[in-house]
Write an enzyme that holds these catalytic residues in place. Structure first.
Site, PDB file in Angstrom:
ATOM      1  N   LYS A   1       0.807  -1.225   0.000  1.00 26.68           N
ATOM      2  CA  LYS A   1       0.000   0.000   0.000  1.00 26.68           C
ATOM      3  C   LYS A   1       0.847   1.286   0.000  1.00 26.68           C
ATOM      4  CE  LYS A   1      -4.194  -1.759   2.209  1.00 26.68           C
ATOM      5  NZ  LYS A   1      -5.230  -1.527   3.221  1.00 26.68           N
TER       6      LYS A   1
ATOM      7  N   ASP B   1      -9.975   3.001   1.859  1.00 25.62           N
ATOM      8  CA  ASP B   1     -10.207   2.563   3.243  1.00 25.62           C
ATOM      9  C   ASP B   1     -10.828   3.713   4.037  1.00 25.62           C
ATOM     10  OD1 ASP B   1      -9.227  -0.013   3.014  1.00 25.62           O
ATOM     11  OD2 ASP B   1      -7.167   0.558   3.511  1.00 25.62           O
TER      12      ASP B   1
HETATM   13  P1  NAP Z   1      -0.514  -2.396  10.919  1.00 28.24           P
HETATM   14  O1  NAP Z   1      -0.062  -1.254  10.065  1.00 28.24           O
HETATM   15  O2  NAP Z   1       0.353  -3.599  11.059  1.00 28.24           O
HETATM   16  O3  NAP Z   1      -0.798  -1.794  12.398  1.00 28.24           O
HETATM   17  C1  NAP Z   1      -1.189  -2.609  13.415  1.00 28.24           C
HETATM   18  C2  NAP Z   1      -1.468  -1.773  14.689  1.00 28.24           C
HETATM   19  O4  NAP Z   1      -2.024  -2.668  15.631  1.00 28.24           O
HETATM   20  C3  NAP Z   1      -0.251  -1.150  15.328  1.00 28.24           C
HETATM   21  O5  NAP Z   1      -0.591   0.114  15.833  1.00 28.24           O
HETATM   22  C4  NAP Z   1       0.070  -2.126  16.464  1.00 28.24           C
HETATM   23  O6  NAP Z   1       0.588  -1.469  17.614  1.00 28.24           O
HETATM   24  C5  NAP Z   1      -1.297  -2.609  16.839  1.00 28.24           C
HETATM   25  N1  NAP Z   1      -1.203  -3.948  17.423  1.00 28.24           N
HETATM   26  C6  NAP Z   1      -0.769  -5.087  16.816  1.00 28.24           C
HETATM   27  N2  NAP Z   1      -0.833  -6.114  17.685  1.00 28.24           N
HETATM   28  C7  NAP Z   1      -1.305  -5.614  18.854  1.00 28.24           C
HETATM   29  C8  NAP Z   1      -1.582  -6.192  20.127  1.00 28.24           C
HETATM   30  N3  NAP Z   1      -1.393  -7.500  20.339  1.00 28.24           N
HETATM   31  N4  NAP Z   1      -2.070  -5.402  21.102  1.00 28.24           N
HETATM   32  C9  NAP Z   1      -2.266  -4.083  20.869  1.00 28.24           C
HETATM   33  N5  NAP Z   1      -2.014  -3.470  19.691  1.00 28.24           N
HETATM   34  C10 NAP Z   1      -1.541  -4.231  18.703  1.00 28.24           C
HETATM   35  O7  NAP Z   1      -1.914  -2.938  10.450  1.00 28.24           O
HETATM   36  P2  NAP Z   1      -3.048  -2.156   9.603  1.00 28.24           P
HETATM   37  O8  NAP Z   1      -2.745  -2.268   8.162  1.00 28.24           O
HETATM   38  O9  NAP Z   1      -3.279  -0.811  10.200  1.00 28.24           O
HETATM   39  O10 NAP Z   1      -4.304  -3.100   9.882  1.00 28.24           O
HETATM   40  C11 NAP Z   1      -4.891  -3.160  11.154  1.00 28.24           C
HETATM   41  C12 NAP Z   1      -6.173  -3.977  11.062  1.00 28.24           C
HETATM   42  O11 NAP Z   1      -7.112  -3.322  10.233  1.00 28.24           O
HETATM   43  C13 NAP Z   1      -5.971  -5.380  10.437  1.00 28.24           C
HETATM   44  O12 NAP Z   1      -6.703  -6.298  11.178  1.00 28.24           O
HETATM   45  C14 NAP Z   1      -6.560  -5.231   9.041  1.00 28.24           C
HETATM   46  O13 NAP Z   1      -7.074  -6.461   8.564  1.00 28.24           O
HETATM   47  C15 NAP Z   1      -7.668  -4.245   9.329  1.00 28.24           C
HETATM   48  N6  NAP Z   1      -8.143  -3.536   8.122  1.00 28.24           N
HETATM   49  C16 NAP Z   1      -9.431  -3.759   7.774  1.00 28.24           C
HETATM   50  C17 NAP Z   1      -9.945  -3.109   6.682  1.00 28.24           C
HETATM   51  C18 NAP Z   1     -11.386  -3.350   6.329  1.00 28.24           C
HETATM   52  O14 NAP Z   1     -11.790  -2.944   5.229  1.00 28.24           O
HETATM   53  N7  NAP Z   1     -12.184  -3.923   7.196  1.00 28.24           N
HETATM   54  C19 NAP Z   1      -9.155  -2.239   5.930  1.00 28.24           C
HETATM   55  C20 NAP Z   1      -7.828  -2.022   6.330  1.00 28.24           C
HETATM   56  C21 NAP Z   1      -7.328  -2.684   7.444  1.00 28.24           C
HETATM   57  P3  NAP Z   1       2.160  -1.083  17.779  1.00 28.24           P
HETATM   58  O15 NAP Z   1       2.307   0.240  17.106  1.00 28.24           O
HETATM   59  O16 NAP Z   1       2.331  -1.025  19.248  1.00 28.24           O
HETATM   60  O17 NAP Z   1       2.932  -2.197  17.128  1.00 28.24           O
END
Ligand code: NAP
Length: 372
Positions: free
Chosen positions: A169, A205
């Site tokens: 992305k 998104d």
């Molecule tokens: P990302 O860039 O990897 O960010 C993940 C975030 O989650 C970070 O801030 C991380 O915190 C936090 N995190 C991870 N594990 C954790 C834990 N065990 N406890 C607390 N915080 C935790 O991921 P992303 O791309 O933003 O995606 C996040 C979620 O959104 C995913 O599940 C993805 O599938 C979902 N999503 C859904 C859609 C939809 O259309 N429904 C669209 C986009 C994304 P740290 O900074 O402390 O590491």
């Protein structure tokens, strides 16, 4: 290893139930074939009338009507995505016997680029939408390692539109000709539109999450907490700001949480310090609770307050532990499929210029999720 010839026959004898069921299937197939041929005879008769009356056109409205009727009749176990694939072929066969052709050009191709990509729900969602809209297009998943080469492929093959997913992305942006201003600010592109060889990048998104929320609550002046500080949180936070919500970022690690809060011009609170979530809207933008860790939640249940609107971005499972806790605490809930469908609907409209059949897309998605 290849099964020796006759081996499957031997197994059928050992497992007589299978042999009986296969006989049933053979008999049903014969009936299905007979019915399809009856349908084609009727279609050919319509074709003759159309030719006599000068109406030799593909009637997209009628095709859309057929799909909606079939959807309302379908009680399963046939899944929505499979229903579209089967009847799309049947309708195409009908056009064949009517001597009606679709548009002379090759069907438009759409795709998703990611790694991994096999889990993506976008193909079933977009293929159903393309069939429902009578657009005669196809949407494919490509596992992409080299995003630069894949972007050249869009130009070379004339792919009309592409979804971009993890891990490309951010990396894809530098290979595009133009990037929409909000996507530049968010710092991520999840959608490419190919306009006569010029590649435009967007982030859907952000409007997808906003639309999912607006179905339940007006965002303006509401206190909104986003848990997480990754790419998803950034896109959602940008949308909340645009809608006039009063945003707070809550995150496990201070550094990335504070950075996102600074970029979005809002408050930051470390996740460990949260005593109560006194907000109108709380959004989980972490992967916590995703399959297989389905009993996990990003916040403790006792932090949630009745009356809050709680949204999860995790869509597998649909009812996450976080949403279950929220419902028990008296909160209204929005599942992750809602954001996914709405971001897909924005993509569809950017690519085709036609209104997305959101209900069909959601149904295809939920059906697919129910078998995973
Ligand atoms: P990302 O860039 O990897 O960010 C993940 C975030 O989650 C970070 O801030 C991380 O915190 C936090 N995190 C991870 N594990 C954790 C834990 N065990 N406890 C607390 N915080 C935790 O991921 P992303 O791309 O933003 O995606 C996040 C979620 O959104 C995913 O599940 C993805 O599938 C979902 N999503 C859904 C859609 C939809 O259309 N429904 C669209 C986009 C994304 P740290 O900074 O402390 O590491």
């Amino acid at each position: 290893m290849t099964e020796p010839v006759g081996e499957s026959k031997k197994k059928d004898v050992e497992y007589p139930d299978i042999a009986i069921l296969r006989k049933q299937i053979d008999a049903i197939d014969a009936q299905v074939l007979e019915l399809i041929n009856q349908r084609l005879v009727a279609a050919r008769a319509i074709g003759r009338i159309k030719q006599q009356t000068g109406k030799v056109v593909v009637d997209k409205g009628r095709e859309a009507e057929i799909f909606l009727r079939l959807l309302s009749l379908n009680n399963g176990p046939l899944k929505t995505g499979a229903l579209y694939r089967i009847f799309e072929s049947t309708i195409a066969a009908g056009r064949g016997v009517q001597n009606l052709r679709g548009p002379a050009e090759a069907p438009p191709v759409f795709a998703v680029f990611g790694d991994p990509v096999g889990h993506s729900l976008s193909p079933v969602m977009h293929n159903s939408a393309l069939a429902q809209s009578g657009l005669n297009g196809i949407y494919l998943g490509f596992r992409v390692g080299d995003i630069a080469a894949a972007v050249e492929g869009i130009r070379g093959l004339g792919i009309r539109g592409v979804s971009i997913t993890i891990p490309h992305k951010v990396g894809v942006m530098k290979y595009l000709d133009q990037v929409d201003a909000p996507a530049v600010e968010i710092g991520a592109v999840n959608t490419i539109v190919n306009r006569r060889g010029i590649l435009h990048g967007y982030n859907t998104d952000c409007p997808g999450a906003v639309t999912a929320l607006l179905e339940k609550i007006i965002i303006k002046d509401k206190r909104v907490a986003i848990v997480g500080a990754g790419g998803g949180a950034r896109a959602i936070g940008f949308g909340i700001n645009q809608e006039g919500g009063r945003l707070t970022v809550i995150n496990r690690s201070g550094q990335s949480g504070q950075k996102l809060a600074d970029d979005l011009g809002c408050n930051f609170q470390p996740l460990a310090d949260v005593k109560k979530l006194c907000y109108d809207i709380v959004i989980n933008a972490t992967p916590v609770g995703m399959t297989p860790h389905v009993d996990q939640s990003p916040v403790k249940p006792e932090l949630l307050e009745a009356g809050t609107v709680v949204m999860d971005t995790v869509y597998n499972p649909l009812q996450t532990q976080f949403l279950k806790n929220a419902a028990e605490a008296g909160c209204a809930t929005i599942d992750g499929a809602s954001m996914l469908v709405h971001q897909g609907a924005v993509q569809f409209e950017l690519w085709t210029g036609e209104k997305a059949p959101v209900d069909v897309m959601r149904r295809a998605l939920l059906d697919e999720l129910s078998i995973r």
